[in-house]
Design an enzyme around this catalytic site. Structure first.
Site, PDB file in Angstrom:
ATOM      1  N   ASN A 184      -4.856   5.115  -2.185  1.00  0.00           N
ATOM      2  CA  ASN A 184      -6.103   5.594  -1.595  1.00  0.00           C
ATOM      3  C   ASN A 184      -6.695   6.733  -2.426  1.00  0.00           C
ATOM      4  O   ASN A 184      -5.971   7.608  -2.910  1.00  0.00           O
ATOM      5  CB  ASN A 184      -5.859   6.094  -0.168  1.00  0.00           C
ATOM      6  CG  ASN A 184      -5.542   4.955   0.783  1.00  0.00           C
ATOM      7  OD1 ASN A 184      -6.435   4.284   1.281  1.00  0.00           O
ATOM      8  ND2 ASN A 184      -4.267   4.729   1.024  1.00  0.00           N
TER       9      ASN A 184
ATOM     10  N   GLU B   4      -8.245   2.114  -3.125  1.00  0.00           N
ATOM     11  CA  GLU B   4      -8.966   1.968  -1.864  1.00  0.00           C
ATOM     12  C   GLU B   4      -9.777   3.228  -1.583  1.00  0.00           C
ATOM     13  O   GLU B   4      -9.289   4.352  -1.764  1.00  0.00           O
ATOM     14  CB  GLU B   4      -7.994   1.713  -0.710  1.00  0.00           C
ATOM     15  CG  GLU B   4      -7.176   0.436  -0.885  1.00  0.00           C
ATOM     16  CD  GLU B   4      -6.249   0.176   0.296  1.00  0.00           C
ATOM     17  OE1 GLU B   4      -6.228   1.023   1.222  1.00  0.00           O
ATOM     18  OE2 GLU B   4      -5.551  -0.860   0.302  1.00  0.00           O
TER      19      GLU B   4
ATOM     20  N   GLU C 192      -5.884  -4.966   8.514  1.00  0.00           N
ATOM     21  CA  GLU C 192      -4.761  -4.065   8.784  1.00  0.00           C
ATOM     22  C   GLU C 192      -4.616  -3.892  10.290  1.00  0.00           C
ATOM     23  O   GLU C 192      -5.564  -4.056  11.056  1.00  0.00           O
ATOM     24  CB  GLU C 192      -4.957  -2.718   8.091  1.00  0.00           C
ATOM     25  CG  GLU C 192      -6.187  -1.937   8.504  1.00  0.00           C
ATOM     26  CD  GLU C 192      -6.254  -0.582   7.807  1.00  0.00           C
ATOM     27  OE1 GLU C 192      -5.221  -0.120   7.285  1.00  0.00           O
ATOM     28  OE2 GLU C 192      -7.339   0.024   7.784  1.00  0.00           O
TER      29      GLU C 192
ATOM     30  N   GLU D 178       0.855  -1.184   0.000  1.00  0.00           N
ATOM     31  CA  GLU D 178       0.000   0.000   0.000  1.00  0.00           C
ATOM     32  C   GLU D 178       0.894   1.238   0.000  1.00  0.00           C
ATOM     33  O   GLU D 178       1.837   1.341   0.794  1.00  0.00           O
ATOM     34  CB  GLU D 178      -0.921   0.027   1.222  1.00  0.00           C
ATOM     35  CG  GLU D 178      -1.819   1.266   1.236  1.00  0.00           C
ATOM     36  CD  GLU D 178      -2.678   1.372   2.494  1.00  0.00           C
ATOM     37  OE1 GLU D 178      -3.495   2.320   2.568  1.00  0.00           O
ATOM     38  OE2 GLU D 178      -2.526   0.523   3.404  1.00  0.00           O
TER      39      GLU D 178
ATOM     40  N   ASP E  77     -11.776   0.716   2.321  1.00  0.00           N
ATOM     41  CA  ASP E  77     -10.786   0.896   3.382  1.00  0.00           C
ATOM     42  C   ASP E  77     -11.484   1.286   4.682  1.00  0.00           C
ATOM     43  O   ASP E  77     -12.588   1.836   4.681  1.00  0.00           O
ATOM     44  CB  ASP E  77      -9.804   1.990   2.948  1.00  0.00           C
ATOM     45  CG  ASP E  77      -8.563   2.014   3.829  1.00  0.00           C
ATOM     46  OD1 ASP E  77      -8.333   1.043   4.568  1.00  0.00           O
ATOM     47  OD2 ASP E  77      -7.821   3.012   3.764  1.00  0.00           O
TER      48      ASP E  77
END
Length: 767
Positions: free
Chosen positions: A592, A624, A711, A534, A654
């Site tokens: 993101n 995300e 996560e 990520e 997310d």
């Protein structure tokens, strides 16, 4: 430039110029003496002196044109006209001065007439250089001035004019002289008007000299018509004075363009009116004693008056336009409220210096989440909402204070005669008024606001200080969700300034490429290998060092910078993904997206182009989004996400579980992965409630055909529990902290080596 040229010039040139001016002055004095007592002077002496003066004047003007570049063309034209006039005088004195009845017309008349076109051209040349853009008002002023001057000149030159009884050419020449003087008189005053009634020395002296020359011609014509023309009379005196003034004008230091200013607006308005009144008096005057008013004079006077009427109408329109522009400059177009400028002027006016600081308060009202309304429903709905808010606030403020729109979704209220506590009570009432629903067609919206209040003299005694403290208090109210906050006057009130400073530094940082990415691995739990990373943005601030997302992303979103920021992040992430793939590390990269990104209909096209440019397959990019973003405008978000997914890009929700989770949205949205928030994952091995949430969410994701990404995995025990529940991917400090690309590349190679070594060991043990 002129001073430097004269300084570098030779001694004889300066002496010659001085001598020429002295000779012209001597001619003026001599002409005056002759006018008073020496009417019977010798014609040769009189003619020779007159010839010398004319030739000297022409030579001095020509010398100025030759030595000084600026305005050279105009003075060459003027000197040519003066030489023609002087040549005519020399010719006449040499051949006809002793005759009782000199011939008419003669070559001298043609040379004298040649002066006029060159003089007219010189004036127009100077005007063109100084005033190339003319307004309608300037043209009208020029018309009024020219027509008025020509009207009066025509009275002088045409009253009693009977024409010539001789040949056709004598008639033409007889008419040409008065017509030329009338045109010159009109042009001189008209040119002055066109120049904006400028009082530049060169301009004024030239117009004065040429005007005196025309006046002398008029006197001479009148004296000739009544049989009173005598050598050495007033006409000769005025001709000499005119030449002296023209020479002095030529040798003036040219004024720089930056110093050339038109006359004041009052002068520009008064002079055309005076000229129009003079023209009216000319028309209404009693001309029986000298005969009828010449028809041409009447027409010219009428033209001046008509121009003045049009000029007056134009002035009225200009004044109205200025008033309207002043109103618009201080009024907000959308809400018709006073704007920021008008509001600050009102605050400054209320704070006029006096022995005691006045009691007043300033409030800044900022609508909460207004950008989300714009993004979700469009700017048309947002603009209509602002109008309704303005109407409701105006009703609430009433006569208590002054309401203004400061810009965007921000309003200001000036409350005179109240202290801080009273202002806080009043503004709390504003919140109550705003919280009633707003109906916009089929849409019903509730609006919250954050209000900051600063009072004089407690928080400042000038407008800038009060506004700064009120702005800081407003941000405090927004941060604490308290609705209304009162300024403290202490260091906390600098938070608004710090926000603005940070925002400006971020704008500059985006331009300078100060953003950088760290990458956190995502591990396939069943295989124990890293499948992707990520991308986490950082701001490499030049003085503050590495700034984490919480320190600048909210500001970027609020200021509309997320589009630029996301673009840079995507470019860097795809470039790094390409580099890893080229290096034998097949990884996916997750980026993101923000709320504003999902309102941009051009986003799918940009992403497709970026993938193509970097040579990255679509399946290697994961995007995300937070579930809160999805709920704000699900229709538009669904459309954009569906287009991205059709390209082969994998999509994830997310921070799942921290927003307004809804199974209906999960069923409808085109997403592939759920990413459970760290708040549930971190303690899933010790907290039964967290464990139940994680386990059920894994089952939910699988039942919906999605992968589950956990996560915040901080321990081996937590990873074991996730493995037992068949969770797909894990991300957290237990796997790896976010790292810069170089460090992460080394780590990835070590992980691949360890996995390969483990596989080899397992194969040997099995065999």
């Amino acid at each position: 430039m002129v001073r430097a040229t004269l300084t570098r010039g030779s001694t004889w040139l300066r002496a010659g110029f001085g001598l020429g001016v002295l000779l012209l002055a001597a001619q003026v004095v001599m002409s005056f003496a002759v006018t008073q007592a020496w009417a019977d002077r010798h014609p040769i002496l009189d003619g020779g002196l007159q010839d010398g003066v004319y030739l000297l004047a022409a030579a001095l003007v020509a010398a100025r044109a030759a030595l000084i570049r600026e305005d050279r063309g105009a003075w060459l034209l003027m000197s040519t006209g003066l030489f023609a006039y002087a040549a005519g005088t020399v010719y006449w004195v040499a051949l006809f001065s002793r005759m009782d009845h000199p011939p008419f017309p003669s070559p001298a008349d043609a040379l004298w007439l040649a002066y006029y076109p060159f003089a007219l051209a010189a004036v127009l040349r100077l005007l063109w250089v100084r005033q190339r853009r003319l307004s309608a008002a300037a043209w009208l002023d020029g018309l009024i001035a020219a027509a008025c001057a020509a009207a009066f000149a025509s009275v002088i030159f045409l009253t009693g004019f009977a024409g010539s009884t001789g040949s056709r050419w004598s008639a033409v020449i007889s008419v040409a002289f008065p017509v030329a003087d009338i045109v010159l008189a009109g042009l001189l005053l008209g040119a002055w008007a066109l120049s904006g009634w400028r009082t530049e020395r060169v301009w004024m002296l030239l117009l004065t000299g040429m005007g005196i020359n025309s006046a002398a011609n008029g006197i001479h014509a009148f004296q000739t018509a009544v049989g009173m023309s005598l050598p050495g009379g007033w006409a000769d005196l005025l001709w000499s004075v005119a030449l002296a003034v023209i020479v002095v004008a030529a040798w003036q230091r040219p004024q720089p363009a930056t110093e050339r200013r038109p006359a004041s607006a009052v002068v520009g308005a008064v002079l055309p009116a005076v000229l129009a009144c003079a023209s009216l008096l000319l028309l209404l005057g009693d001309w029986r004693s000298v005969g009828a008013l010449p028809q041409v004079s009447g027409l010219l006077a009428a033209l001046a008056i008509a121009g003045a009427i049009v000029r007056m109408l134009l002035t009225v329109r200009v004044v109205e336009a200025l008033a309207d522009a002043r109103h618009q400059a201080r009024t907000d177009d959308l809400t018709e409220l006073p704007n920021r400028r008008s509001f600050l002027e009102a605050v400054d006016h209320s704070l006029d210096p006096g022995p005691v600081a006045p009691a007043l308060a300033v409030a800044i009202i900022d609508l909460d989440r207004f950008k989300d309304i714009n993004d979700s429903f469009g700017h048309r709905v947002g603009d209509r909402l602002l109008q309704l808010v303005a109407e409701r606030l105006a009703e609430a403020v009433g006569s208590v204070g002054t309401l203004a729109r400061l810009g965007g979704d921000e309003f200001g209220v000036l409350l005179p005669g109240v202290d801080a506590e009273q202002a806080q009570q009043i503004t709390t009432g504003f919140l109550t008024v705003l919280r009633r629903p707003f109906h916009l067609g089929q849409i019903g919206l509730h609006v919250d606001a954050s209000i900051g209040v600063a009072a004089c003299p407690a928080h400042g005694v000038d407008s800038s200080t009060l506004m700064r403290h009120a702005d800081s208090a407003m941000y405090q109210a927004k941060d604490h969700q308290s609705g209304v906050a009162l300024a403290t006057g202490g260091p906390d009130d600098d938070s608004g300034r710090q926000r603005l400073t940070t925002l400006e530094e971020l704008r500059a940082g985006l331009d300078r490429g100060e953003l950088t990415l760290h990458y956190q691995p995502q591990m396939l739990i069943a295989e124990g290998v890293v499948a992707g990373v990520e991308a986490l943005v950082r701001w490499n601030h030049p003085s503050r060092g590495l700034v984490y997302p919480d320190g600048f992303l909210p500001l970027a979103e609020h200021a509309g910078l997320m589009g630029r920021l996301t673009t840079q992040v995507l470019e860097m992430a795809l470039a790094q993904c390409r580099a890893w793939n080229d290096d034998g590390l097949a990884l996916t990269v997750a980026v993101n997206l923000s709320a504003s990104n999902l309102q941009d209909c051009d986003l799918p096209g940009y992403v497709a182009d970026a993938l193509l440019r970097h040579g990255v397959p679509a399946h290697s990019l994961h995007l995300e989004v937070t579930e809160e973003i999805l709920i704000r405008d699900a229709a538009r978000t669904t459309e954009i996400l569906a287009e991205l997914r059709r390209m082969g890009i994998r999509l994830a929700v997310d921070d799942y579980g921290t927003g307004y989770s809804s199974l209906a949205y999960l069923q409808a949205l085109p997403v592939d992965d759920l990413k459970l928030d760290r708040a549930f994952v971190t303690h899933c091995d010790t907290d039964p409630r967290s464990a139940a949430i994680v386990k059920s969410t894994v089952e939910l994701a699988h039942n919906l055909g999605m992968r589950m990404i956990a996560e915040g995995v901080e321990s081996e025990a937590g990873l074991d529990r996730l493995r037992q529940w068949d969770c797909d991917l894990a991300q957290g400090y237990h796997v790896s902290r976010p790292q810069a690309p170089q460090q992460l590349t080394t780590w990835l190679r070590q992980q691949a080596s360890d996995v390969a070594h483990t596989d080899d060991h397992t194969t040997v043990a099995t065999s």
